[in-house]
Write a protein that holds these residues in place. Structure first.
Motif, PDB file in Angstrom:
ATOM      1  N   THR A   1     -12.920 -16.808  17.876  1.00  0.00           N
ATOM      2  CA  THR A   1     -13.358 -17.525  19.066  1.00  0.00           C
ATOM      3  C   THR A   1     -12.188 -17.745  20.015  1.00  0.00           C
ATOM      4  N   GLY A   2     -11.001 -17.911  19.460  1.00  0.00           N
ATOM      5  CA  GLY A   2      -9.826 -18.061  20.306  1.00  0.00           C
ATOM      6  C   GLY A   2      -9.584 -16.844  21.168  1.00  0.00           C
ATOM      7  N   LEU A   3      -9.814 -15.649  20.619  1.00  0.00           N
ATOM      8  CA  LEU A   3      -9.626 -14.428  21.385  1.00  0.00           C
ATOM      9  C   LEU A   3     -10.648 -14.334  22.506  1.00  0.00           C
ATOM     10  N   LEU A   4     -11.923 -14.624  22.194  1.00  0.00           N
ATOM     11  CA  LEU A   4     -12.970 -14.527  23.211  1.00  0.00           C
ATOM     12  C   LEU A   4     -12.800 -15.577  24.294  1.00  0.00           C
ATOM     13  N   ASN A   5     -12.173 -16.694  23.974  1.00  0.00           N
ATOM     14  CA  ASN A   5     -11.922 -17.734  24.974  1.00  0.00           C
ATOM     15  C   ASN A   5     -10.742 -17.408  25.871  1.00  0.00           C
ATOM     16  N   ALA A   6      -9.707 -16.800  25.300  1.00  0.00           N
ATOM     17  CA  ALA A   6      -8.427 -16.680  26.004  1.00  0.00           C
ATOM     18  C   ALA A   6      -8.295 -15.418  26.840  1.00  0.00           C
ATOM     19  N   LEU A   7      -9.047 -14.356  26.496  1.00  0.00           N
ATOM     20  CA  LEU A   7      -8.840 -13.056  27.129  1.00  0.00           C
ATOM     21  C   LEU A   7      -9.947 -12.725  28.131  1.00  0.00           C
TER      22      LEU A   7
ATOM     23  N   VAL B   1     -10.534  -8.018  26.139  1.00  0.00           N
ATOM     24  CA  VAL B   1     -11.326  -8.005  24.915  1.00  0.00           C
ATOM     25  C   VAL B   1     -11.771  -6.581  24.596  1.00  0.00           C
ATOM     26  N   ALA B   2     -12.140  -5.830  25.635  1.00  0.00           N
ATOM     27  CA  ALA B   2     -12.527  -4.427  25.427  1.00  0.00           C
ATOM     28  C   ALA B   2     -11.373  -3.632  24.828  1.00  0.00           C
TER      29      ALA B   2
END
Length: 311
Positions: free
Chosen positions: A113-119, A124-125
């Motif tokens: 979830t941290g990745l989807l929030n921060a990028l 993300v792709a």
């Protein structure tokens, strides 16, 4: 070149494992070591993927529960010519991602979830394309085999020390000094080989992932952001299970930035430089690219300020 290097390192890992078995029990010990390796690798082949996902509490999502995230992975898989993998989300503040599974037909990708929030969406792709590159190259299986062999070598080294007192040199034993040497040196040698394999596969996955998503600079930007966060936000599950660190796109463990034989990942700056060089050769500008590909896609949730694309 990377594939040949990986094959050589895997052969070296196997030879090291059988060599430790030979030093402990001669020809019989070597055969026992070989059989143990086969059994452990067979178990890992069938169960490693589900074990790691369960370890990190990953939750599977689909087109209804996380339409944007799932759709992004679906399009990237189509671009890569891969079957649709299972898609998971990990509740973790540290931005990171990994892939697992024994082959492309039984693969899974997971993002925190941290990745989807921060990028951003493009970033993300780039990350998910990198993970799909690991799937396409069968790196998930390769790293499972190396991790299993490394663990087995450590186990054999401990056996050598435990049983050294019951064997003497007249009976073909290696003695207490030799047992101590094996206990210390064999796991270190196995770790070096494991790290070398992991590092070579990361460079290849960066290259192929950039080609899949079409934007090397987006992946480079993602690596810079994840690396920065990884040293500020701990991943406690990874800290408790450091043997899984090599699976992530950026080392989730704290305090490991040196680009040396003891690092699970290449230096992030070196990876970014390689991607920038690839972008120049591809004529990439860092804009457009993947983000413009889906003609009918809704507005990206990564740019709306919502808490993330998972409903």
């Amino acid at each position: 070149m990377n594939y040949a290097r990986t094959a050589i390192l895997l052969a070296g890992m196997t030879a090291l494992f059988m060599g430790v078995g030979y030093l402990i029990g001669g020809g019989g010990g070597m055969m026992i070591a070989f059989m143990v390796a086969l059994a452990m690798n067979a178990f890992s082949y069938w169960n490693s993927g589900s074990m790691v996902l369960h370890m990190y509490g990953a939750k599977e999502v689909d087109a209804r529960s996380a339409p944007e995230y799932y759709g992004l992975v679906q399009e990237l898989a189509q671009r890569a010519g891969l079957p649709m993998p299972k898609v998971y989300i990990i509740e973790s503040a540290q931005p990171n991602a990994f892939a697992t599974g024994r082959n492309p037909e039984h693969a899974a990708v997971a993002a925190s979830t941290g990745l989807l929030n921060a990028l951003s969406r493009d970033e993300v792709a780039g990350v998910m394309a990198h993970e799909l590159a690991h799937v396409k190259n069968y790196d998930t299986l390769t790293m499972t085999v190396t991790a299993t062999l490394a663990g087995a070598i450590g186990m054999l080294a401990n056996f050598a020390f435990m049983f050294s007192g019951n064997r003497d040199s007249n009976n073909g034993g290696i003695g207490i000094i030799g047992s101590i040497a094996i206990m210390i040196l064999a796991p270190i040698a196995a770790m070096i080989v494991q790290m070398a394999i992991s590092r070579s596969r990361e460079y290849e996955a960066d290259r192929m992932g950039a080609e899949i998503c079409g934007q090397p600079l987006s992946l480079a930007s993602a690596l810079a952001k994840i690396s920065n966060y990884a040293h500020q936000v701990p991943n406690m599950e990874a800290e408790r299970n450091p043997a899984t660190a090599h699976m992530f796109i950026i080392n989730p463990l704290s305090g490991q930035r040196m680009d040396n034989l003891f690092s699970t990942h290449p230096d992030t700056g070196n990876r970014i430089a390689a991607l920038q060089d690839l972008a120049a050769r591809m004529g990439a500008t860092g804009r457009g690219g993947f983000a413009q590909a889906p003609q009918a896609a809704p507005a990206s949730p990564w740019n709306t300020g919502r808490r993330g694309p998972w409903g």
